[in-house]
Scaffold this active site. Structure first.
Site, PDB file in Angstrom:
ATOM      1  N   HIS A 145      -0.473   5.022   5.359  1.00  0.00           N
ATOM      2  CA  HIS A 145       0.454   4.222   4.685  1.00  0.00           C
ATOM      3  C   HIS A 145      -0.141   3.464   3.425  1.00  0.00           C
ATOM      4  O   HIS A 145      -1.180   3.267   3.671  1.00  0.00           O
ATOM      5  CB  HIS A 145       1.377   3.654   5.503  1.00  0.00           C
ATOM      6  N   GLU A 197       5.574   1.990   6.266  1.00  0.00           N
ATOM      7  CA  GLU A 197       4.964   2.133   7.556  1.00  0.00           C
ATOM      8  C   GLU A 197       5.244   0.977   8.230  1.00  0.00           C
ATOM      9  O   GLU A 197       5.530   0.933   9.437  1.00  0.00           O
ATOM     10  CB  GLU A 197       3.743   2.637   7.606  1.00  0.00           C
TER      11      GLU A 197
END
Lengths: 740, 740
Positions: free
Chosen positions: B368, B416
């Site tokens: 992420h 994320e």
């Protein structure tokens, strides 16, 4: 030797050596070279079609149908062995064959205590008893293994009540009776086959307080109105007056106690008392002879015109019998249903031919084995064809003449009549590997309903392979036409892409293809020869699921000479070889574009305005359909380009995987949580009359009339997103594989 | 010329020609011959590992972490462009790179109305206010883009009540308080991080009538007890007293409004008010400095020993403050939480290297991009490694030196921190093609927690490829050991198959691998360098999710010299090349046998007797494990045999598909209907302490104490059948492909 000469010789020798090297390198194919890609061999195809023998199909049918072979009966077990031995034959068998047995819940009448339909008075004194079984018109209807007419999975019980006539037992039929003020509470409803599923008649009836259901086949629906013994079997193909259609009244398919699990002995089983999908009230099928006596004596107002049939009287609604009729007024109909649920072993027989090049790609061809009685048409006409195809292919295989590119799995399914049980358990047991590897499923259940024309049902990608096969095989009879050209005369449509073509049907859940297409997302099809619909309006062949579906019936009335059987065998054999042997899979995925476009059009035309009112926009669906069309067309173009080059095996495998897996991309196990096994977002059951995406159509039907912002309208929006996601996923599967 | 001589010459020439032909045919490879199968090239691998440059990783990290880049913030968007440009670079970019944007539901504090924790009297007069943000110790904690500490997705509200101390806020903790007679109704609970998930603390609290939750990090859990400013950052790697761990308090993962659907603008969305998984009551995280003031002034009985921490006082339970402490007795704690739910655009960046031979097989490597603040460790240490790997591979690609056998997809996931949102939406959007084609998913989130050793988590088949990579790379530091040999010193186990080996962890749902393994069934792994657990008991690196997780922190305390970053880059790079380039996929499926055997053993040892009492027999599970072991061993043997022959591409593809799809065979979307996204029957969350099949273990826990024949015991039986079916399906996937 003179030096110059040696040099000269050496130079000459070098030149010759060089020439040799050049010749050796370029002119002689290397032994170690990969062989030409194994493709469909037209000579083998011709050989196979030529060897498929009508008389051998006839022999198969005689053997298969000589005794009743109800699922799990001793004769059914004997046929398991019979088929197994055929497939293990040294000269004409397959590479291997096995049986696979499940412990499944079946439903049978009680031989000691037969089901009865009687007339009783208020003291339960029996005034009249109706026929408990069919008349023995050919000597074959009285054997000990002829199962009494019954409604499989209908619960036991002895309800009694005044009789009402409820037409086909649909929800609308019962609403109509209610609207007309007919008392339904506590009645027995007489319904006719058609319109609603078997179990649905009882389910709908129970909702209105009906306590028992009778179901009969009206001569209008099956015999083109004919009802006299002289007009029916054994004097014609018509249903005799005592003939009764048996059938499963279970709502879903697969073993009722083990949904989503293979029915192995140790598998978790639901409590039969808590299992959903069984009829809520007792039900019993009867013949039209008995139905006539009941229906023609009813009191009450006349039934609507569309409810009238061919029993030769004005159908009234009841409740109860008229005072001036042949049955005692005030008497009640009493059903005594003694069906029992029993755990029984039922086997599939599976035979395999290992693929030479891609053994991990499966073409599956199956039919069920179990029948209600002799089952000459249903299913033995299909099994007779299946066994003839395995004989011809097995013989080529054993001789070393042929081995398919891909593996072929042949299947003889058990307990289909009770709800596609054997095939469903198979898909549950081998869920993962079938999802990964199955190219297509070909079903030939009843192979011949009648002699007029081919009938094919399937998902769009199989249309092309069926057409290819049908174009190269002659139709039975003197026409000189191909099966394809004959077919187009009976059933056609105008395709925006192809112009006038034969009309393919879609797949419901009428035979063993259902778990393959709906649960596994495997491109599936069903083939048969069938009627000229301009000559009969019979809803199915007349002796369907009765004790009159015998070898004699087939030979005399369905397919004398077995040329239609042979035509189906050739069509199925050609489809099978094309699927198993073609270098490029003959699945035309772009034929889905036409379906999607028509579904979209129907949604726009029939739901668009309503959706607009609820701020639901079809724009994303339009975009998704366009993406699919574009990706499919580009893939077909890519295949054409590859075909004109020399693609390597992996390039072709890549494309073939796209073709194979397209159907899988339409699966969403979370799309229809209330619909057992149905995961295919395009072919799930559609209750709405709008011929579009079923989830969307059904959700709209349910939402109609609810307030804006209701949960039902939210579900419409969710269903729209589900189908958009499926189409986008399908387009992504078809796009060049290194694109996102 | 003499005739004999001519003949002699001709014979000689013929012999030479023949020799040439022979040479030409056998000795020179044909141009048209298929090239040798493209396999992992050790020279390329060495080149890649040598070129992975610690100083370039450091540069990447400085750029990535120079400003806070909270999901969907302008800086996050700028980094999308930054990464996109890197991957589109003419000299070191990939074949293609795109952004993919979703509209997702995020939760933020209100900048105009900050969240507050205060002490109030019964008139709501504020007596004291706690720190609303972290202290600005390095000049980087005060910027406008430093998001105030908050509990994402905790609902707004201003609850107040007497304070209680509830340890880690587990179900057991609240039961313990209840058992000790501590009034919970209407209180605010102070809890410490650890033990239960963030959201679970609020969920458990609410069940006991608690109206608001505070969460802090105890120095005992993060700083090995140290709590003074002089002992913490910037003077050490310790968490400063004002440091606050932010985090998502959402229970599930993926965009909360679009479960199972990609969060496109037009997608169906749940009503946020009806969405499950958000904390039921307001919550707010605080630093241990504030927690100390609260906790060390509580009244009531002392907390149990295991609840005590390192704040330098005896932790009491409350409710309320003591009369002789530093806070006004009778005063209440008031939370003012003003979090807002907002629909925001969040992007993934996706980069692709097209495979040369099998472009339709994907190796996916992602991390992420979004952080809470600067996120130097989390996640930029991983992204810095990712970008260095793409630079090195991209350069080789652009030079024409290398192209992988299979396609590689690189991903920089968005959002994320809010719940694996970008990666989950990706798996939803491309569900079908990823299921069909993804070989493995490699995640490197935080690449370096600390300098001691490699830490790897994954499913069993990836163990072998990680070990292979780790054996050939030197560990950072002066030991001279390989990463593997260094690893085994810190974390090992005795394998019945291999003896002493490094211990791999299993995959929970802590990072973006979760949707790949749990929802899609793709073999997944997560790599990082981490602590020497004998030297610290910190539950994670101390500045995790705080404003102190900065470049300076990494450079001074986490990985000076970036050699651990380089080691992770080399390990990840090697794993990636092995997966993308090896002719045979380096996934050792037989390593699953060990896991299954240990799960089975645990079930037999810890559940067997209990199951026996309820007539639930583990026999079918034993058989299924044995079938799996046998099939896996036979497949490995088959691969060995193939490797020593000259297998053709399709033979290897067949085997590779078995290896790739094994993990898919463990998926069952109907196994855990109440667990969103979790379909993998071996790795779904396990609440039971018995280390066995999670469905079985959890069902047993729930059934314990219920009566025989209860629904809970039926569910145990169902779960047993679900796992047996999965193992049988997995074994079927591994068996020879033309066997059933």
């Amino acid at each position: 030797m003179h030096w110059a000469k040696v040099v000269g010789s050496a130079v000459g020798a070098a030149a010759i050596l060089a020439l040799g090297i050049i010749l050796g390198h370029f002119a002689i194919p290397k032994a170690a070279d990969p062989p030409d890609p194994q493709d469909l061999d037209q000579e083998i195809l011709k050989t196979v079609l030529a060897q498929l023998d009508a008389s051998k199909i006839r022999e198969n049918l005689r053997e298969l149908s000589k005794e009743p072979h109800l699922a799990s009966s001793p004769r059914d077990e004997a046929l398991v062995e019979f088929i197994l031995q055929r497939w293990k034959d040294q000269l004409s068998g397959l590479d291997s064959a096995v049986t696979s047995t499940y412990e499944v819940l079946l439903s049978f009448p009680n031989q000691e205590q037969p089901n009865l339909v009687e007339l009783v008075d208020s003291n339960e004194t029996v005034l009249h008893s109706f026929q408990p079984s069919e008349e023995n018109v050919t000597g074959e209807q009285a054997g000990p293994n002829v199962v009494q007419p019954y409604a499989a999975y209908a619960p036991p019980g002895t309800p009694k009540g005044l009789l009402v006539y409820a037409n086909q037992g649909t929800e609308e039929d019962f609403k109509e009776l209610q609207a007309r003020g007919i008392t339904l509470q506590g009645t027995i409803a007489l319904t006719r086959y058609g319109g609603a599923g078997r179990g649905a008649k009882a389910e709908n009836a129970a909702k209105h307080g009906v306590v028992g259901v009778l179901v009969y086949t009206d001569p209008a629906d099956i015999n083109d109105g004919k009802s006299l013994p002289s007009e029916t079997f054994p004097n014609s193909w018509g249903l005799p007056p005592s003939g009764v259609e048996r059938g499963s009244y279970y709502k879903y398919f697969g073993d009722p106690l083990t949904p989503y699990l293979p029915a192995h002995p140790a598998s978790f089983r639901l409590d039969p008392n808590n299992t959903s999908g069984f009829p809520p009230i007792p039900a019993q099928p009867i013949g039209f002879q008995d139905a006539k006596e009941l229906l023609c004596n009813l009191s009450g107002p006349s039934a609507p015109d569309s409810w009238q049939g061919a029993l030769g009287c004005d159908y009234k609604l009841g409740p109860g019998f008229s005072t001036n009729g042949g049955l005692p007024a005030g008497s009640m109909v009493k059903l005594s249903v003694h069906n029992r649920l029993v755990l029984r072993n039922s086997s599939n027989v599976l035979g395999i031919i290992r693929g030479a090049v891609e053994p991990d790609r499966y073409v599956i061809y199956g039919n069920h084995r179990d029948s209600w009685i002799h089952g000459a048409v249903d299913p033995s006409s299909g099994t007779a064809v299946l066994l003839e195809i395995t004989r011809v292919l097995g013989t080529l295989l054993k001789k070393g003449t042929w081995r398919p590119r891909r593996s072929i799995i042949f299947a003889s399914w058990g307990a289909e009549e009770f709800g596609l049980i054997g095939s469903t358990e198979f898909t549950e047991e081998f869920f993962s590997k079938l999802q990964e590897r199955a190219v297509a499923y070909l079903n030939v259940d009843i192979s011949v309903f009648a002699n007029a024309t081919l009938r094919a049902q399937g998902t769009p990608p199989v249309q092309s392979v069926i057409f290819s096969a049908a174009k190269e095989i002659g139709a039975p009879g003197p026409s000189g036409l191909s099966i394809y050209d004959n077919w187009i005369r009976y059933s056609n449509r105008s395709s925006p892409v192809y112009g006038l073509i034969p009309s393919m049907g879609t797949l419901g859940a009428g035979s063993d293809y259902a778990p393959f297409i709906h649960f596994l997302g495997i491109s599936s099809m069903d083939l048969a020869y069938t009627y000229d619909k301009s000559k009969t309006s019979a809803r199915i062949y007349p002796t369907y699921h009765t004790a009159f579906d015998t070898f004699e019936y087939v030979e005399k009335f369905v397919d004398p000479g077995f040329s239609s059987h042979q035509a189906v065998a050739r069509t199925a054999g050609s489809v099978l070889l094309r699927l198993s042997d073609s270098f490029f899979l003959p699945l035309n995925v772009s034929d889905y574009s036409e379906t999607l476009r028509s579904f979209l059009q129907a949604a726009q035309d029939h739901l668009g305005a309503q959706l607009q009112q609820h701020n639901i926009n079809l724009g994303p669906l339009v975009t998704a359909v366009e993406k699919f069309e574009k990706a499919a067309a580009a893939l077909i173009q890519h295949i054409t380009t590859l075909q004109s080059s020399s693609p390597d095996s992996l390039q072709v495998r890549t494309v073939n995987d796209q073709l194979m897996l397209l159907e899988r991309a339409f699966l969403n196990p979370r799309a229809f949580p209330e619909e057992q096994y149905y995961s295919h977002v395009l072919w799930a059951p559609r209750t709405s009359s709008v011929a579009t995406f079923p989830g969307l159509a059904n959700a709209c039907s349910r939402a109609e009339g609810t307030s804006p912002g209701s949960e039902a309208w939210a579900e419409v929006q969710r269903q729209l997103s589900v189908v958009v996601m499926a189409l986008e996923g399908a387009a992504a599967t078809l796009r060049p594989v290194a694109d996102l």
